[in-house]
Design an enzyme around this catalytic site. Structure first.
Site, short mmCIF file in Angstrom:
data_model
loop_
_atom_site.label_atom_id
_atom_site.label_comp_id
_atom_site.label_asym_id
_atom_site.label_seq_id
_atom_site.Cartn_x
_atom_site.Cartn_y
_atom_site.Cartn_z
N HIS A 1 -3.37 -2.64 3.94
CA HIS A 1 -2.05 -3.17 3.57
C HIS A 1 -1.99 -3.37 2.05
O HIS A 1 -2.08 -4.48 1.54
CB HIS A 1 -1.77 -4.48 4.30
CG HIS A 1 -1.53 -4.30 5.76
ND1 HIS A 1 -2.44 -4.65 6.73
CD2 HIS A 1 -0.48 -3.76 6.41
CE1 HIS A 1 -1.96 -4.36 7.92
NE2 HIS A 1 -0.77 -3.81 7.75
N ASP B 1 5.46 -5.22 3.28
CA ASP B 1 4.15 -5.88 3.44
C ASP B 1 3.72 -6.62 2.19
O ASP B 1 2.54 -6.90 2.00
CB ASP B 1 3.08 -4.83 3.81
CG ASP B 1 2.92 -4.68 5.31
OD1 ASP B 1 3.17 -5.64 6.03
OD2 ASP B 1 2.56 -3.57 5.75
N ASP C 1 6.29 2.48 9.53
CA ASP C 1 5.19 1.56 9.31
C ASP C 1 3.96 1.92 10.16
O ASP C 1 2.83 1.67 9.76
CB ASP C 1 5.64 0.13 9.61
CG ASP C 1 4.68 -0.91 9.08
OD1 ASP C 1 3.95 -0.62 8.11
OD2 ASP C 1 4.65 -2.03 9.64
#
Length: 503
Positions: A219, A260, A324
């Site tokens: 991430h 994110d 995603d």
């Protein structure tokens, strides 16, 4: 410890790994009683610190067991995981799917370190400098200088196989900044919304700082750039961009870029003046919370059956959510690299859990986790249903637009809707942008009109790649997890050799 010690001893002798139904309620009640006793002893000061630590850790393990049981019970009645057979998917993989992709009101949510708190994202959206000067007259025309290597990588930005890692290397680890600037330019968002270029660049750089804050293997800013490019691809190649207005396109790109972002609440604050944009971005960012996956899928699937059509914000949220989790639908080389980055992030969490004497979360034990099996389960129960719903939704939305555009072309009286006008404008901007940025002689002009949309190819490409990746994971699983890296390298080399001999 008196009665509380007796209760705790009895509780420890109870099997709670797979609690069901009434057992769960009984455990809740007894656990609450134990915790109240501990609180009272703390107030009196007659509790041993070692015993207290042990009992609190035990209570936490009970809570985790009850949570998993309640999640499973919810799955058994409510969603796609009810079809998983015990011998089809390892229990650890099932527990991971259950704890990651489901949510029930009142349940304990994921740990803050796994996903940034929504409040931090709201602060990032609400409280800074990005759109604060969006409409100011001091519109700076200083652009972003593109290194030659970046120009080469960005020529593939319209392709599903776009290599975001190559962009990150070519840009000196600034893939998110260049992706944001490129798409804002290509969709003409800078001009249409009078965004000062210097503010856009500053915003992108601040985002990169935030994404790099905790040095996450997965991430990070590369993931954000990848999701942003994937959202662009979906809008472009499904024709959805013809259905969206310019504000919604801005919201799509913006939400993908920040979805994110790990915000501490102290720096890198951003402000949005347009309330409509804020609402869209908030809903889309929330849609990337994996614990709401099944509910989101059900809501959209149900809306497909309704006569009033598909909700625009929910469709936009589905596009971002699909982007995603899209790496299993990318080429094996990219998919494998993303998987290893994600697993390393899981393992780092497991290392922390081991240091603290806590039980491992699903898939976080680097010594025993079955990577191949986890990816097969992820593809079967999360990725394939999501992209199937995405293609069904885009077909229901875009096919009528194509039919309407076809009739308008043959009709002497053209009465285009505002959405069609926006779509035509956007397609024209993208066409000119692609031609201007191409490295050939300028003779190739991509056609982004509705007439050129090929939904069948879009769907078949996804289905083929997902199936190929799943088969490769099955091959690796059959050969053993211990040889995962070596076997995967052999598969990657074979894929590259095949690509060289079969252009």
């Amino acid at each position: 410890m008196g009665s509380s010690a007796t209760e705790i001893e009895e509780l420890e002798n109870t099997t709670f790994k797979y609690l069901i139904g009434e057992h769960t309620e009984i455990m809740w009640q007894r656990l609450k009683g134990i915790l109240r006793c501990l609180v009272k002893q703390l107030e009196r000061g007659d509790v041993n610190v070692v015993d207290l630590k042990k009992n609190i850790e035990y209570a936490a393990s009970v809570l985790e067991a009850v949570y998993i049981d309640e999640t499973r019970r919810l799955l058994d009645t409510d969603d796609e995981l009810c079809d998983i057979q015990s011998d089809a998917v390892p229990s650890e993989v099932r527990d991971w799917l259950a704890s990651t992709f489901t949510r029930k009101m009142g349940m304990t949510k994921k740990k803050p370190e796994e996903k940034p708190k929504f409040r931090s994202i709201v602060h990032a959206v609400q409280a800074g400098i990005f759109v604060e000067r969006m409409y100011r007259k001091s519109f700076h025309l200083v652009g972003l200088a593109y290194p030659a290597a970046v120009i080469v990588t960005l020529k593939d930005i319209d392709k599903w196989s776009f290599d975001v890692f190559a962009l990150n290397e070519a840009s000196g680890e600034h893939s998110l900044k260049f992706m944001i600037y490129e798409l804002f330019t290509r969709y003409d968002l800078i001009n249409r919304f009078k965004i000062p270029v210097s503010c856009l660049i500053a915003f992108a750089e601040a985002l990169e700082v935030g994404y790099s804050k905790y040095k996450n293997p997965y991430h990070n800013l590369i993931h954000a750039a990848d999701v942003t490019q994937t959202v662009h691809y979906i809008m472009l190649h499904t024709g959805i961009m013809h259905w969206l207005n310019e504000l919604e396109i801005l919201a799509m790109v913006f939400a993908a870029a920040i979805h994110d972002y790990e915000h501490t609440g102290t720096t890198n604050n951003f402000h949005i003046q347009t309330r409509d944009l804020r609402n869209l971005v908030i809903e889309m960012v929330l849609s990337t919370d994996m614990s709401g996956h099944f509910q989101q899928i059900k809501n959209i699937r149900n809306s497909l059956q309704q006569p009033e059509g598909i909700d625009r914000a929910k469709t936009m949220s589905l596009i971002l959510h699909a982007a995603d989790i899209s790496h299993p639908a990318k080429t094996w080389k990219l998919h494998y690299r993303w998987t290893m980055a994600l697993m390393e992030e899981f393992f780092l969490q497991g290392d922390k859990e081991a240091e603290l004497g806590l039980p491992f979360s699903p898939l976080c034990d680097r010594k025993s986790t079955m990577v191949a099996q986890s990816q097969i389960g992820f593809i079967d129960f999360i990725v394939e249903p999501t992209f199937s719903l995405l293609t069904d939704s885009t077909e229901k939305i875009v096919i009528p637009l194509i039919e309407e555009a076809s009739k308008a072309e043959t009709s002497p009286y053209v009465a285009s809707s505002s959405t069609t006008i926006v779509g035509l404008h956007t397609a024209d901007v993208l066409r000119r942008s692609s031609a201007k940025g191409s490295t050939n002689d300028g003779s190739f002009f991509p056609d982004y009109s509705l007439a050129a949309v090929d939904l069948k190819s879009f769907k078949n490409n996804l289905v083929d790649i997902i199936q190929q990746n799943k088969e490769r994971w099955k091959e690796l699983a059959s050969q053993g997890e211990t040889d995962l890296h070596k076997n995967s390298e052999d598969l990657v080399n074979a894929e590259e050799k095949h690509a060289d001999t079969h252009p």
